[in-house]
Design an enzyme around this catalytic site. Sequence first.
Site: not given
Length: 305
Positions: A197, A210
């Site tokens: 990400s 996350y």
Amino acid sequence: MSAPSIPEVFKKGWKPPFQEQSGAPGKQHGALEPQPVDDVTADGKPYKASGKLEGKTALITGADSGIGRAVAILFALEGADVTIVYKPEEENDAAATEKYILEKTKGARKVVRAPFDLRKEENCQKLVEKHLKTFGRLDTLVLNHGTQQEIGDVSSIPTEQWNDVFNTNIHSFFYIVKAALPHIPTFNNSTIVFCASVNPSVGHPGLVDYTATKGAIVGFARALSNQIVGEKGIRVNVVAPGPIWTPLIPATMSKDSIQKFGVTTPIGRAGQPVEIATNFVFLASADSSYISGQVLHPNGGVIIA
């Protein structure tokens, strides 16, 4: 002949409508509108395959929806047989993905559905065994699955959530790689591709857990590449997307956040799964034969130092 029109979702300023889903990630089939774009490129043309993965087999996690679904579709169009891995409760999305692939390839490609809870090491081992039993070989391993739940205060993150995010997003990567690596052909353009990400590079304040796992994925990939690329000729790379319209988003995003979703990128819109999946095709194909231990950043123009 006139040029195809550019779909609205690829135009600057496009943002998805707010819609609530329970759980994370959310569902795509019959639930997400507009549907994410899997195999039409930003010029409005259908994705044009050229046999880049002909004769290969690929195991793709999180392949029922979002980025993973687009990766599975493009891999199949490029000639690969695929195992699509998903959470057992997402059977409808997985079935829709399988059906779509078979239709698009006119049945020329084989698709295997594999519902597993990847937080358990024994399930990761069973997954690899299922793929090998079906196809006899594993040429490309794509680990794309993940979970997130936005909480803006680190002291409010339940310990159970922290552990679940790590078990899902990084521990399972280790389990699957450990089980799969002995079976991946050496010096035969075999590849491992992880999905990370943009968040570790920018430090998302609402996704501390996350973000931490996605940073761990990048570190894992770089170390693994240095360990095996010379010894085994198996290349390891990462794709680190920016804001993408997938089922992972509406399940966790507030109404205020969704109004800004993607439009703050330099390109000025959220991305579509197809725009990420083409990176996976590149990294799984011979086109990237001199690339390993690297991170591609399809993130709408966010500069990564």
